[in-house]
Scaffold this active site. Structure first.
Site, PDB file in Angstrom:
ATOM      1  N   LYS A   1       0.792  -1.199  -0.002  1.00 22.64           N
ATOM      2  CA  LYS A   1       0.109  -0.042   0.014  1.00 22.64           C
ATOM      3  C   LYS A   1       0.728   1.354   0.042  1.00 22.64           C
ATOM      4  CE  LYS A   1      -3.763  -2.058   0.414  1.00 22.64           C
ATOM      5  NZ  LYS A   1      -4.700  -2.026  -0.675  1.00 22.64           N
TER       6      LYS A   1
ATOM      7  N   ASP B   1      -0.208   0.082  -4.390  1.00 21.80           N
ATOM      8  CA  ASP B   1      -1.796   0.361  -4.526  1.00 21.80           C
ATOM      9  C   ASP B   1      -2.120   1.659  -3.669  1.00 21.80           C
ATOM     10  OD1 ASP B   1      -4.395   0.095  -4.635  1.00 21.80           O
ATOM     11  OD2 ASP B   1      -4.614  -1.937  -3.584  1.00 21.80           O
TER      12      ASP B   1
ATOM     13  N   GLU C   1      -1.602   0.780  -8.647  1.00 26.48           N
ATOM     14  CA  GLU C   1      -3.291   0.342  -8.608  1.00 26.48           C
ATOM     15  C   GLU C   1      -4.029   1.418  -8.224  1.00 26.48           C
ATOM     16  OE1 GLU C   1      -3.789  -3.674  -7.144  1.00 26.48           O
ATOM     17  OE2 GLU C   1      -5.543  -2.832  -5.995  1.00 26.48           O
TER      18      GLU C   1
ATOM     19  N   GLU D   1     -10.785  -1.843  -8.613  1.00 28.41           N
ATOM     20  CA  GLU D   1     -12.035  -2.898  -7.838  1.00 28.41           C
ATOM     21  C   GLU D   1     -13.049  -1.874  -7.395  1.00 28.41           C
ATOM     22  OE1 GLU D   1      -8.551  -2.891  -5.205  1.00 28.41           O
ATOM     23  OE2 GLU D   1      -9.685  -2.607  -3.473  1.00 28.41           O
TER      24      GLU D   1
ATOM     25  N   ASP E   1     -13.325  -7.985  -9.738  1.00 30.31           N
ATOM     26  CA  ASP E   1     -13.559  -8.878  -8.500  1.00 30.31           C
ATOM     27  C   ASP E   1     -14.769  -9.787  -8.835  1.00 30.31           C
ATOM     28  OD1 ASP E   1     -14.214 -10.056  -5.934  1.00 30.31           O
ATOM     29  OD2 ASP E   1     -13.206  -8.320  -4.977  1.00 30.31           O
TER      30      ASP E   1
ATOM     31  N   HIS F   1      -9.110  -8.640  -8.343  1.00 28.07           N
ATOM     32  CA  HIS F   1      -8.996  -8.530  -7.095  1.00 28.07           C
ATOM     33  C   HIS F   1      -9.551  -9.533  -6.027  1.00 28.07           C
ATOM     34  CE1 HIS F   1     -10.884  -6.345  -3.489  1.00 28.07           C
ATOM     35  NE2 HIS F   1      -9.911  -5.591  -3.268  1.00 28.07           N
TER      36      HIS F   1
ATOM     37  N   GLU G   1      -4.282 -12.562  -6.706  1.00 24.34           N
ATOM     38  CA  GLU G   1      -3.843 -11.763  -5.408  1.00 24.34           C
ATOM     39  C   GLU G   1      -4.159 -12.607  -4.348  1.00 24.34           C
ATOM     40  OE1 GLU G   1      -6.234  -8.320  -4.934  1.00 24.34           O
ATOM     41  OE2 GLU G   1      -4.739  -7.712  -3.324  1.00 24.34           O
TER      42      GLU G   1
END
Ligand SMILES: [Mg+2]
Length: 375
Positions: free
Chosen positions: A170, A199, A225, A251, A274, A301, A326
């Protein structure tokens, strides 16, 4: 063949305080999930998962039990396109995105399990059977309270020792300089040959995203992301044209209609859906086909329980442009303890093989899940 019942099981794992984690905008104190069971008049039962993130999981469960589920009673579970269109039309005013689509997705994923069980085929083959294994990525690097920047490197290093050769972390919560330092430390920990992704969870504006993309150039990111909001496709397209690494997302987008807008304006280089949010496997394969026509790869995702992981695995193996899987690194028994007959194992290159049994090819372990049952 007819659907006779739709049932739901809601589970919650309260994360111990020292293991609670965050992305750029929110902290997670629990993992929730809603398992959907669809029964048929021929004794075949399918299971799917509806993503329960973003709000109270009771709402997702309520919508399946009281709003969406009753519509599919009496329907043929093989008619996934017809069922999706019916559910989409009937719930249109109530919501084309978010929790309604999570609920529809959970039912749809259960229908694919039924089709697989009746035909004796794994879902990835029903989707196209493009490959039987896919590269897993260690989805870690979530923010932790009161840890030094080196903590993120240590976590990634453990992932590397466990066989991963692709990593995501992240960014977007701290200053750009401190986040860039975390990225540098993780890159050094996993070496130059592993993939590294970052992300943002949509927490930058366009200018910030471009500035951060340039700041991270020395660390050779495989993608950035969700740098900006999915509500700003043109802004995302400007970021995609301006940063040195590919842009992946979103996502937080739903259905083929939402992804058409993003793909048409060049908002991303890598499409992320997703199956337990975006409209189920039925809708995701249509998004995959649209992405394929634009020569874009697609990945799943995955942030919920074990059946979301399975839906993502079968999806990434099924469609021609599927790749990457993932694998969330945060502890979550609703993911790791969901099945009697599956344990995540990586081959020497960090790839996961898809189960070859009918449907998702796994058996739910309701006894192990029972202590987490809340509804
Ligand atoms: Mg994300």
């Amino acid at each position: 063949m007819k659907i006779t019942a739709v049932k739901t099981y809601r589970y919650r794992y309260d994360i111990p305080e020292e293991e609670q984690f965050g992305n750029s905008t929110r902290w997670n104190a629990a993992k929730n999930t809603v398992i959907v069971e669809v029964d048929t008049d021929e004794g075949v039962t399918g299971y799917g998962e509806a993503d329960a993130a973003g709000g109270p999981a009771e709402v997702t469960q309520f919508i399946i039990d009281r709003e969406i589920g009753p519509y599919v009673i009496g329907r043929d579970p093989f008619c996934v396109d017809a069922v999706f269109e019916d559910l989409y039309q009937k719930s249109m005013i109530h919501g084309r995105r978010g929790v309604i689509m999570h609920a529809i997705s959970g039912i749809d994923c259960a229908l694919w399990d039924i089709i697989g069980k009746v035909t004796g085929l794994p879902i990835y083959k029903l989707l196209g059977g493009a490959r039987n294994k896919v590269q897993a990525y260690h989805s870690g690097g979530f923010y932790r309270r009161n840890v030094p920047d080196e903590w993120y490197a240590e976590e990634a290093k453990k992932g590397y020792e466990n066989g991963y050769r692709a990593f995501k972390m992240k960014i977007g919560r701290l200053s750009m300089e401190q986040d860039a330092n975390r990225v540098r430390l993780v890159r050094e920990a996993i070496g130059p040959d592993s993939k590294l992704m970052a992300d943002v969870n949509s927490n930058y504006n366009v200018r910030e995203a471009i500035r951060m993309g340039r700041l991270l150039e020395p660390y050779d990111l495989f993608f950035m992301e969700e740098p900006v909001s999915a509500d700003d496709p043109e802004g995302s397209a400007l970021v995609a044209r301006s940063i040195p690494m590919p842009l992946a997302g979103y996502e937080t987008e739903y259905t083929r209609y939402g992804f058409r807008r993003l793909i048409d304006c060049g908002a991303m280089d890598i499409v992320q859906v997703d199956p337990t949010r975006s409209g189920g496997l039925t809708e995701c394969r249509k998004i995959a086909a649209y992405a394929s026509a634009h020569k874009l790869p697609i990945t799943s995702h995955i942030f919920a329980g074990g059946l979301t992981f399975m839906a993502g695995l079968h999806f990434s193996c099924g469609v021609d442009n599927g790749f990457l899987l993932e694998c969330e690194a945060n502890p979550n028994p609703l993911r790791t303890n969901m099945f009697k007959d599956f344990e995540l194992t990586l081959d020497g290159d960090g790839y996961v093989s898809v189960p070859e049994g009918p449907g998702y090819g796994v058996t739910l372990d309701f006894d192990t899940l029972e202590p987490y049952r809340v509804g």
